[in-house]
Design a protein around this motif. Structure first.
Motif: not given
Length: 134
Positions: A16-17, A60-61, A66-67, A98-100
């Motif tokens: 979700y985003w 990982k961030v 990317a998805v 940045v959120n990740a």
């Protein structure tokens, strides 16, 4: 049977985003759902390229970013969003990274590199070829 080649990542959960995109109508396309209010939902088992630049493939961030970027680009390639909005998709990648937990300078540099493509992969001419098998 029909299939496409070249996907390197498959999601194992729903993503979700909240995007800055505001389509006139809800869009539902092959596991990607973008609603008029900007909510993006990507279904479990969605396949995409993921992080394309090899040195960052397992950072990982960047994976979630990317998805989401790939999903927005796919909507553009298939003319469900305007390919002229590729900069907005690049901006979403920055925000998600940045959120990740990515450092802002790192996310900016990744998006700067991405911008060198000038939205090339959002162009409808870049649709993946459909192959056939018995």
């Amino acid at each position: 049977m029909e299939y496409k080649i070249g996907y390197g990542l498959e999601t194992s959960n729903i993503i979700y985003w909240q995007t800055g995109f505001r389509p006139e109508e809800d869009i539902h396309y092959h596991g990607i759902h973008l609603y008029k209010d900007g909510r993006l939902v990507i279904d479990e088992n969605y396949a995409c390229d993921g992080v394309s630049f090899f040195p960052f493939k397992k950072v990982k961030v960047l994976i979630r970013a990317a998805v989401i970027h790939d999903a927005l680009s796919e909507l553009m390639r298939n003319e469900l969003l305007s390919s002229r909005d590729w900069k907005k998709a690049d901006r979403e990648m920055y925000l998600v990274a940045v959120n990740a937990g990515a450092y802002k300078w790192f996310a900016k540099s990744v998006v700067k590199g991405l911008s060198l493509a000038q939205g090339y992969y959002t162009n409808p001419k870049q649709k993946r070829k459909i192959h056939h098998a018995p």
